[in-house]
Write an enzyme that holds these catalytic residues in place. Structure first.
Site, PDB file in Angstrom:
ATOM      1  N   GLY A 111       0.822  -1.206   0.000  1.00 12.78           N
ATOM      2  CA  GLY A 111       0.000   0.000   0.000  1.00 12.78           C
ATOM      3  C   GLY A 111       0.854   1.253   0.000  1.00 12.78           C
ATOM      4  N   GLY A 112       0.386   2.271  -0.723  1.00 13.83           N
ATOM      5  CA  GLY A 112       1.044   3.571  -0.680  1.00 13.83           C
ATOM      6  C   GLY A 112       2.277   3.718  -1.540  1.00 13.83           C
ATOM      7  CB  VAL A 113       4.321   1.477  -3.621  1.00 16.40           C
ATOM      8  CG1 VAL A 113       4.744   0.745  -2.363  1.00 16.40           C
ATOM      9  CG2 VAL A 113       3.343   0.645  -4.442  1.00 16.40           C
ATOM     10  N   GLY A 114       2.160   4.014  -4.733  1.00 25.56           N
ATOM     11  CA  GLY A 114       1.797   4.782  -5.924  1.00 25.56           C
ATOM     12  C   GLY A 114       1.188   3.938  -7.024  1.00 25.56           C
ATOM     13  CG  ASP A 139      -7.916  -0.329  -2.841  1.00 28.38           C
ATOM     14  OD1 ASP A 139      -8.607  -0.773  -1.896  1.00 28.38           O
ATOM     15  OD2 ASP A 139      -6.841   0.264  -2.671  1.00 28.38           O
ATOM     16  N   GLY A 456       0.606   2.525   2.830  1.00 34.38           N
ATOM     17  CA  GLY A 456       1.862   3.238   2.619  1.00 34.38           C
ATOM     18  C   GLY A 456       2.011   4.555   3.333  1.00 34.38           C
ATOM     19  CB  VAL A 457      -0.187   6.687   5.362  1.00 32.03           C
ATOM     20  CG1 VAL A 457      -0.987   7.003   4.111  1.00 32.03           C
ATOM     21  CG2 VAL A 457      -0.936   5.710   6.259  1.00 32.03           C
ATOM     22  CB  THR A 460       4.094  -0.918   9.951  1.00 33.98           C
ATOM     23  OG1 THR A 460       3.112  -1.652   9.218  1.00 33.98           O
ATOM     24  CG2 THR A 460       4.946  -1.882  10.748  1.00 33.98           C
ATOM     25  CB  SER A 461       6.667   3.711  10.970  1.00 34.62           C
ATOM     26  OG  SER A 461       7.398   3.068   9.954  1.00 34.62           O
ATOM     27  CG  ASP A 483      -1.394  -5.628   6.010  1.00 39.12           C
ATOM     28  OD1 ASP A 483      -1.875  -6.432   5.184  1.00 39.12           O
ATOM     29  OD2 ASP A 483      -0.878  -4.548   5.684  1.00 39.12           O
TER      30      ASP A 483
END
Length: 777
Positions: A111-114, A139, A456-457, A460-461, A483
């Site tokens: 997710g979030g890689v474009g 999606d 991708g936002v 997890t971090s 996930d």
């Protein structure tokens, strides 16, 4: 670790690249966005102004990318400064565009890689090359309309306006797929052909046999519901099959290229497995329907079914054919290609490696990987200035959207290296959570935090850093990944798989009260199968024999109802796994956990996850009711001849009831205002913020407590060229990690395409056209 943040939320206003209507003013654009390669590229691709209206789900944007195309289509892009010069192998686009026979191109990855920008830009370039092109979003949390700056929802192909490119867009409508299933399954037949009369026939027959008490036990079973409950995930499988139906019809025969913008990795893997599951499930229902044709009216009455099942069978078989078509399409090397999209981070590369292994196992053709968002050597302070300017619009949306306005706002900085390992997470957590930590920590002795948002936002971090922050404060903490495409082990640089809590160790030797857990869907699925285990229907058949109903029992046994209960649908595994977490947290050995942080899957997946307890509550409820009523009926028959001795308790009923109770616990936990908080994570782009607005609305509708939103990856005013130098070095390490993934099924075996990190958000056909010319060479 340097930071790049600084804008206070909503403090910067004005200076946009769009006029009040949302149309881009080229003169203003060139002045306000001077120095931006993307903006210059868009200007080079623009002709006369157009009257295209902005996408109705979005406000007017500051992004140059939302500029409409001229009525006659774009002129060829002039030479403009490029943000990076990818060393792509030649012939990528030529190969994708070669030939007039139809090709399906599916872009998937973390997710979030474009993925949406890459899919849409490829579709624009294919259309510009003369291919009649359809770009489709599968999606559940669509972004395609946002990317194209035009509404393409509604489940039908929409011709893009303001351009003469032969380009259509389509966001799949899952509700339409469900409606089609209900029509095919014959839902609602009860009141029509043979409904009430069939039911009354059953009652009359039983009463004549002197066994009215048995029908009292059976009449509440609503066996017909077993035919009318669509499994989770059916909507996507049928919806993709519907796309195939579109393109087979004469009116859609002109499409020579169909580009799929797929959901994030875990969802896509499920999508690939769905045709097999749906095919098997439909086969069972079809077989049951056909057998009902030859059954007595008494047996048909139990299902609320009319005399003829031909129409229902015909519809379901048509549905099955389409699903099988999709199954074959995924594996057809002459027509289909999967392209993995990733970003230059260890987490992104590791997830891509796992995705490739899964694609190879499923025999899905894949020979290319695209690494997006690469910081090029020419990007410096001017890039950072443009990035700061572009994020203003998104920050204002967060500040002013009615659904987001009441939430606590947390601004998290963009950092110059990937956040991995306990020390980095500890540092990042101190920066991110310092202003809201005390408020979040108040109240209940044990608290649950669910972090979710667009792929991708940095969920997890953020979730890992929150867990470390709690543990540093002395609170025993468990961080759980729900996930299907786990990144938690990568974030902590430690294996957390296995389905049980693992003690997290710090390289600094600190003894943190911190445990991690990656839910194991396969383990959960096996447990569910054990719960539903019916020995191929043997137990159910024994029960039916016990009823002593002769030919009726024989016909019910011949229907093989047990088969309908022995295949857990996709998606159930996660809900069972979460229920298991809630369950074991009640156990004495886990009572010491005071903070439980859930790292959830991307938006669409998370929304489905939150609604799954309701679905399972209903479906498991039916199974429990079926077992209980049949057991009660058996006991009633036995009691008639044994003088009232109590019947033996069905072990399966007890298991199902326990599972249902844990589902109820999970459902209650999600909605508990005192103990639970959902935190939306987003990034400062208009597309991500628009998705966050929709997520907030859905969560509030579901009654999920929502108090905080994090805007992650905000570039700060004090960021300098040194920041980008560090980012480039970090990305180089990740690219080297990719190149080391050798072997026949390693990432290094794929053709590598590199794509730049742009200084403005890529939205609208002109920006997509420019971006596509840079990437798809």
């Amino acid at each position: 670790m340097a930071l790049a943040s600084g804008n206070r939320l909503g403090s910067a206003r004005g200076q946009t690249c769009a006029d009040a209507s949302g149309r881009v003013a080229p003169r203003l654009l060139s002045r306000a966005c001077s120095g931006s390669p993307l903006a210059l590229g868009v200007l080079a691709c623009l002709g006369a102004a157009s009257s295209v209206k902005p996408h109705p789900r979005l406000p007017a944007t500051t992004s140059a990318a939302s500029a409409p195309l001229p009525a006659r289509g774009p002129a060829p892009c002039a030479a403009v400064p490029t943000v990076v010069t990818p060393d792509n192998a030649t012939g990528v686009f030529e190969e994708l565009a070669a030939g007039q026979q139809r090709k399906y191109i599916m872009i998937s990855g973390k997710g979030g890689v474009g993925k949406t920008s890459l899919s849409a830009s490829l579709a624009v370039k294919l259309a510009a090359a003369g291919h009649t092109t359809l770009v489709v979003s599968t999606d559940p949390a669509h972004s395609l309309s946002d990317s194209l700056a035009q509404d393409v929802s509604g489940g039908r192909p929409v011709l893009l306006q303001g351009t003469d490119l032969p380009l259509w867009g389509l966001e799949i409508d899952p509700e339409e797929a469900k409606r089609e299933f209900f029509e095919g399954s014959g839902a609602g037949q009860d009141g029509e052909a043979g409904g009430p009369s069939a039911a009354s026939q059953v009652s009359d027959f039983m009463n004549r046999m002197g066994m009215g008490f048995v029908i009292d036990q059976l009449k509440e079973l609503k066996l017909g519901e077993l035919l009318n409950t669509p499994p989770p995930g059916l909507d996507e499988a049928v919806a993709i099959a519907k796309v195939v139906q579109f393109v087979q019809a004469a009116e859609y025969a002109r499409f020579s290229r169909i580009v799929f913008d797929t959901a994030p990795t875990g969802h896509t893997l499920r999508l690939l497995a769905l045709p097999d599951f749906v095919d098997a499930s439909l086969a069972k229902v079809i077989r049951l329907r056909k057998k009902l044709n030859g059954a007595t009216s008494v047996v048909r009455g139990l299902f609320g079914a009319g005399e003829s099942q031909d129409e229902a069978v015909e519809k379901l078989e048509l549905l099955q054919q389409r699903v099988r078509m999709v199954k074959a399409l995924f594996r057809d090397k002459t027509q289909t290609e999967f392209i993995i999209a990733t970003i230059p981070t260890y987490l992104g590369v590791n997830e891509s490696s796992r995705l490739l292994q899964a694609l190879r196992a499923e025999q899905i053709p894949c020979k290319r990987i695209i690494v997006n968002q690469i910081v090029g050597p020419q990007q410096g302070d001017a890039y950072l200035r443009m990035k700061m300017k572009d994020q203003i619009a998104a920050l204002e949306m967060v500040a002013n959207d009615p659904g987001l306005r009441p939430l606590r706002k947390v601004i998290a900085p963009m950092v110059d290296v990937e956040v991995r390992g306990v020390p980095a997470l500890s540092y990042f957590g101190n920066v991110v959570w310092k202003d809201v930590y005390d408020q979040m920590n108040q109240g209940a002795d044990r608290k649950f935090f669910l972090l979710g948002g667009k792929g991708g936002v940095g969920k997890t971090s953020c979730s890992s850093s929150l867990a470390v922050h709690f543990a540093n404060d002395g609170l025993p903490t468990l961080v759980v990944s729900t996930d299907p495409a786990h990144s938690l082990s990568d974030a902590f640089d430690q294996d957390l798989s296995g389905g049980s809590p693992v003690k997290i160790t710090s390289p600094l030797g600190d003894e943190l009260p911190l445990w991690g857990l990656q839910l194991d869907p396969e383990q959960a699925k096996a447990e569910l199968r054990a719960v539903l285990a019916d020995d191929g229907g043997k137990k159910l058949n024994e029960t039916l024999d016990g009823l002593g109903l002769g030919v009726i029992s024989d016909q019910l046994k011949d229907l093989q109802l047990g088969e309908l209960l022995d295949t857990p649908p996709p998606g159930v595994d996660e809900a069972i796994a979460i229920a298991k977490v809630v369950q074991f947290l009640k156990a004495p050995e886990y009572s010491h956990f005071k903070r439980i942080v859930f790292d959830t899957a991307p938006t669409g997946h998370t929304l489905r996850l939150l609604s799954l307890p309701d679905f399972l509550d209903a479906s498991i409820g039916k199974l429990v009711r079926l077992r209980q009523k049949l057991s009660a009926a058996t006991s009633a028959v036995k009691n008639l001849f044994s003088g009232g001795q109590p019947g033996e308790e069905d072990v399966a009923v007890k298991r199902l009831e326990a599972l249902q109770a844990s589902m109820e616990d999970a459902k209650a936990m999600f909605r508990n205002q005192q103990t639970t908080e959902f935190i939306i994570v987003t990034i400062p782009t208009v597309m991500a913020t628009a998705e966050s607005c929709r997520l907030a609305s859905a969560l509030q509708h579901e009654g999920i407590p929502l108090k905080t939103i994090i805007v992650n990856q905000v570039v700060q005013a004090n960021a300098t060229d040194k920041f980008l130098t560090a980012r480039r070095a970090d990305q180089a390490r990740a690219l080297h990690h990719l190149e080391e993934d050798t072997g026949p099924d390693g990432l290094a075996s794929l053709q590598l395409i590199k794509a730049p990190l742009c200084d403005l958000e890529v939205r609208g056909v002109p920006a997509l056209s420019y971006f596509g010319n840079v990437v798809w060479k």
